[in-house]
Design a protein around this motif. Sequence first.
Motif, PDB file in Angstrom:
ATOM      1  N   ILE A 155       4.683   6.132  -4.706  1.00 18.38           N
ATOM      2  CA  ILE A 155       5.310   6.089  -6.026  1.00 18.38           C
ATOM      3  C   ILE A 155       4.289   6.220  -7.147  1.00 18.38           C
ATOM      4  N   ILE A 156       3.308   5.314  -7.163  1.00 21.09           N
ATOM      5  CA  ILE A 156       2.368   5.260  -8.289  1.00 21.09           C
ATOM      6  C   ILE A 156       1.333   6.383  -8.228  1.00 21.09           C
ATOM      7  N   THR A 157       0.883   6.731  -7.018  1.00 28.09           N
ATOM      8  CA  THR A 157      -0.177   7.732  -6.898  1.00 28.09           C
ATOM      9  C   THR A 157       0.338   9.170  -6.870  1.00 28.09           C
ATOM     10  N   PRO A 206       2.625  10.494 -11.311  1.00 28.09           N
ATOM     11  CA  PRO A 206       1.830  11.499 -12.031  1.00 28.09           C
ATOM     12  C   PRO A 206       2.534  12.851 -12.180  1.00 28.09           C
ATOM     13  N   ILE A 207       3.226  13.280 -11.137  1.00 27.26           N
ATOM     14  CA  ILE A 207       3.907  14.575 -11.208  1.00 27.26           C
ATOM     15  C   ILE A 207       4.990  14.559 -12.276  1.00 27.26           C
ATOM     16  N   LEU A 264       0.807  -1.218   0.000  1.00 29.84           N
ATOM     17  CA  LEU A 264       0.000   0.000   0.000  1.00 29.84           C
ATOM     18  C   LEU A 264       0.841   1.269   0.000  1.00 29.84           C
ATOM     19  N   ILE A 265       1.856   1.340   0.881  1.00 32.64           N
ATOM     20  CA  ILE A 265       2.654   2.561   1.018  1.00 32.64           C
ATOM     21  C   ILE A 265       3.407   2.881  -0.268  1.00 32.64           C
ATOM     22  N   ASN A 275      -4.588   6.931 -10.912  1.00 33.30           N
ATOM     23  CA  ASN A 275      -3.578   6.004 -10.388  1.00 33.30           C
ATOM     24  C   ASN A 275      -3.941   5.530  -8.986  1.00 33.30           C
ATOM     25  N   PHE A 276      -4.561   6.417  -8.194  1.00 34.82           N
ATOM     26  CA  PHE A 276      -4.994   6.055  -6.843  1.00 34.82           C
ATOM     27  C   PHE A 276      -6.061   4.958  -6.910  1.00 34.82           C
TER      28      PHE A 276
END
Length: 293
Positions: A137-139, A143-144, A131-132, A215-216
């Motif tokens: 990373i992914i959420t 994206p940034i 989860l972390i 992504n979230f």
Amino acid sequence: MEANRRFFSKIGFNYFALGIIIFVLNIFIGLLISIINPNLLSNQTMMTFFSAIWTYLLPLPIFIYIMRKTEAKTLEKHKMTIKTFIICISITMFLMWIGNMMGVITTAGIGSLIQHEVANPINDVINNSGLIANLIIITIIAPIFEELIFRKLLIDRTIKYGGTISVLLSGLLFAFFHGNLSQFFYAFLLGGFFAIIYIKTGQIKYTIGLHMIINFIGSVVSLFVSQPLLDLANGSVISPTSAFGVILYILITLGLTVMGLIYSIKYFDKIRFDGSEKEIILKNPASTILLNP
């Protein structure tokens, strides 16, 4: 015409260089990890964090330096209302599902031809990273960095050739960046849609926000509903809380997807560009942009 061909060759070389930089850093950091602590190579959570280093944190400053050698144009800024942003979320969901379906059908077709399943690497990353790691990373990080690389840095330099060219190029490069057929189609559709939003608003924060949300849903929310769905598919009984979560997830995603379909049809004409952003007209855009070294 030669100047335009050289321009797109330079853009292409810059993104090719980005791929090479990521590839080299991947190997170098991987070898370094194998020397210091080989056990980390089998830890998917740690490798997800390391992948952010060689994919985003280290290459971006180098890539910005390379791209700054090409003249950029500042886009006119426009605010987006909360209602419009919610509509954009729904269209993003709709495009994601359409792209996912295209990816599943394509990989299934290829798999049947070669008599071997075509793997979806992102599923392994999401399910095994924890989860972390998925949240950070992914959420957040991905994206940034991806919106800076495939929207702002690219579109600011290609918009002089028109919005349509910028959108198609942004979607195509973003799709290739993902490096697998399973993600290619929805990355192309979402990349193109995010490019439209950036051109229309001139503000990268909106596309970053949309990218984070999608992504979230795919990397964090999916972790909570995937196991109960698997249990149901296997005929197992799930808890009332899990059942409520699955039903809520299905209702929200289905509602947003249907809403996205409706608004995609309703606003289809409005995504066209009026040509005011175009400074250079290409007589043969396909050969100038794609069919050159």
